[in-house]
Design an enzyme around this catalytic site. Structure first.
Site, PDB file in Angstrom:
ATOM      1  N   TYR A 149      33.470  29.471  43.541  1.00 25.39           N
ATOM      2  CA  TYR A 149      34.594  28.704  44.075  1.00 25.39           C
ATOM      3  C   TYR A 149      35.400  29.606  44.997  1.00 25.39           C
ATOM      4  O   TYR A 149      35.681  30.758  44.662  1.00 25.39           O
ATOM      5  CB  TYR A 149      35.488  28.205  42.931  1.00 25.39           C
ATOM      6  N   ASP A 244      34.993  37.710  47.329  1.00 27.23           N
ATOM      7  CA  ASP A 244      36.164  36.932  46.957  1.00 27.23           C
ATOM      8  C   ASP A 244      36.584  37.391  45.558  1.00 27.23           C
ATOM      9  O   ASP A 244      36.013  36.978  44.558  1.00 27.23           O
ATOM     10  CB  ASP A 244      35.839  35.436  46.989  1.00 27.23           C
ATOM     11  N   LYS A 272      46.032  35.502  42.967  1.00 23.72           N
ATOM     12  CA  LYS A 272      46.334  35.492  41.526  1.00 23.72           C
ATOM     13  C   LYS A 272      47.141  36.721  41.065  1.00 23.72           C
ATOM     14  O   LYS A 272      48.331  36.779  41.327  1.00 23.72           O
ATOM     15  CB  LYS A 272      45.047  35.280  40.736  1.00 23.72           C
TER      16      LYS A 272
HETATM   17  C1  LIG Z   1      41.601  30.794  42.365  1.00 23.97           C
HETATM   18  C2  LIG Z   1      40.579  31.175  43.342  1.00 23.97           C
HETATM   19  C3  LIG Z   1      40.651  30.801  44.695  1.00 23.97           C
HETATM   20  C4  LIG Z   1      41.712  29.884  45.216  1.00 23.97           C
HETATM   21  O1  LIG Z   1      42.990  30.430  45.081  1.00 23.97           O
HETATM   22  P1  LIG Z   1      44.265  29.444  45.161  1.00 23.97           P
HETATM   23  O2  LIG Z   1      45.422  30.378  45.045  1.00 23.97           O
HETATM   24  O3  LIG Z   1      44.106  28.499  44.016  1.00 23.97           O
HETATM   25  O4  LIG Z   1      44.203  28.758  46.469  1.00 23.97           O
HETATM   26  C5  LIG Z   1      39.687  31.267  45.565  1.00 23.97           C
HETATM   27  N1  LIG Z   1      38.702  32.061  45.144  1.00 23.97           N
HETATM   28  C6  LIG Z   1      38.595  32.455  43.855  1.00 23.97           C
HETATM   29  C7  LIG Z   1      37.480  33.351  43.445  1.00 23.97           C
HETATM   30  C8  LIG Z   1      39.512  32.008  42.913  1.00 23.97           C
HETATM   31  O5  LIG Z   1      39.389  32.370  41.636  1.00 23.97           O
END
Ligand SMILES: *Cc1c(COP(=O)(O)O)cnc(C)c1O
Length: 432
Positions: A149, A244, A272
């Site tokens: 994701y 990511d 995060k």
């Molecule tokens: C949470 C997450 C996102 C998206 O971040 P948001 O702050 O919710 O837009 C993208 N990539 C990874 C790996 C994530 O865990």
């Protein structure tokens, strides 16, 4: 009895109002309790490892805002730093020193990052990373893996198509076909598929994006060799490797999975934890790559609230409290919690949940009916149905997991031995 009815009444009333004002009653779909037999809990406060609903019922929290709160709720030092920040005003739309302190801290922990830029969310970080990779390479196509994701940017809301290897279609309405065409989708671990894509789309692939620790469709831990292969093929083809690390960055170690695997991505996305619970994202890379961004370079990127001073202070005061010992501590606490949950699930109600195992990595855990899950298609078909029953049994006992079978659990510094004893007590006793 009347107490119980009142209890249900308050949550249900709020959810009814919420559904009038907000589509589906939620601001993010994972909060919706979809498929569950109860309405979402409305929480009004939180402290340490605990979160309290509007009826005052207390839960041990394993959602932890989906990851940012590595110190737990309301960490006193973060709270103090935020209070001090408030007295200085909370947005200037101009240069300020606070983002430099956070940038310096992050860069000092990330050997693959020379410069970074702050944005407001993980999604924004990914959006910028992809544009940057395209701007630097002059190529359009991006390889993404099924089960990873990367936020809700159009080009990442793509699933495997029914055609050739790598073919893709939108997984959301509203994403144009033209956008889907530039995303190539492969299964995690599919080395041959990646090679074939680079042959089929020679000199067209700008980047591979991957969650080096895929933790948004359960926990799909990858062998280091696979990530190393991605690094090598990017080097051979002059494509960029994007890690990511929005979830894994500063969660599994200061340097995220890049540190743990020793593999250096070209671009890293963060979010995060680096905001400590306030809205922050970041893109980091070498100076050469980063200087392709405006105002120096031709890749445009901007933000009214970017590097918001309060968010910067929240992130820095969170990260400054993490030490190698603390990373070890949350890992140990996670192991204890995993052992406790596993043993309870084995014995509870004549083995009603005995099919479940707990996969864990660092301070992340995932409850799933199999330990051999490395890609999306390995996930057992009975996961959701059984998880939903488990979720409600735990909720009743005052233990709050993220309300979705595909979400992982997060352990924080606030999940102390005392809290673990409390979890044990809650597992044995249904709270009213
Ligand atoms: C949470 C997450 C996102 C998206 O971040 P948001 O702050 O919710 O837009 C993208 N990539 C990874 C790996 C994530 O865990």
């Amino acid at each position: 009895m009347t107490d119980k009815n009142d209890h249900q009444g308050k949550q249900e009333k709020l959810f009814a109002l919420s559904k009038l004002l907000v589509p589906g009653g939620v601001h993010s779909p994972v909060r919706s309790f979809k498929g569950l037999h109860t309405t979402p809990r409305f929480f009004e406060r939180a402290d340490g490892a605990y979160i309290y609903d509007v009826d005052g019922k207390q839960y041990v929290d394993f959602c932890m805002s989906f990851g940012p709160l590595i110190l737990g709720h309301r960490n006193p030092k973060v709270e103090e730093a935020l209070h001090a920040g408030l007295t200085r005003g909370w947005s200037y739309g101009a240069c300020e020193p606070y983002s430099l302190e956070l940038a310096q801290f992050l860069i000092s922990k990330l050997p693959h990052v020379e410069q970074l830029r702050f944005v407001n969310s993980g999604t924004e970080a990914v959006m910028t990373a992809l544009r940057l990779a395209r701007g630097v390479t002059g190529r359009n196509k991006i390889i993404k893996f099924n089960g990873c994701y990367h936020g809700h940017v159009d080009s990442m809301l793509i699933k495997a198509g029914s055609g050739l290897a790598g073919s893709a279609e939108a997984s959301s309405a509203g994403v144009p076909e033209g956008v889907a065409q530039d995303t190539l989708i492969l299964e995690l671990g599919d080395i041959e598929g990646v090679k074939k894509c680079f042959q089929d789309y020679k000199d067209q692939i700008a980047a591979i994006i991957v969650e080096p620790l895929p933790a948004n469709n359960g926990l799909l831990i990858q062998p280091v060799e696979f990530l190393k292969f991605l690094r090598d093929i990017c080097d051979q083809t002059c494509a960029l490797l994007i890690f990511d690390e929005v979830i894994s960055g500063f969660r599994v170690a200061f340097g995220g999975m890049a540190e743990i695997t020793g593999i250096k991505p070209d671009i890293v996305t963060l979010g995060k934890i680096i905001g400590g619970g306030l809205p922050v994202g970041a893109i980091g890379a070498s100076k050469f790559i980063m200087e392709h961004l405006a105002p120096i370079g031709k890749v445009y990127q901007a933000g009214t609230l970017s590097a918001n001073p309060l968010a910067m202070v929240g992130g820095l005061s969170t990260l400054k409290q993490m030490t190698p010992e603390n990373y070890k501590f949350i890992e140990q606490q996670t192991e204890k919690i995993v052992a406790l949950l596993t043993s309870w699930m084995k014995h509870f109600n004549n083995g009603q949940f005995a099919m479940f195992q707990v996969i864990h990595f660092s301070s992340l855990f995932w409850i799933v009916p199999s330990l051999e899950v490395k890609k999306l298609s390995d996930i057992p078909a009975n996961l959701v149905e059984n998880f939903n029953i488990l979720f409600e049994v735990l909720l009743e006992r005052g233990i709050y997991l993220a309300p979705n079978a595909y979400e992982v659990g997060f352990v924080s510094m606030a999940h102390t031995d005392e809290v673990i004893r409390d979890i044990e007590h809650r597992l044995e006793h249904r709270l009213q």
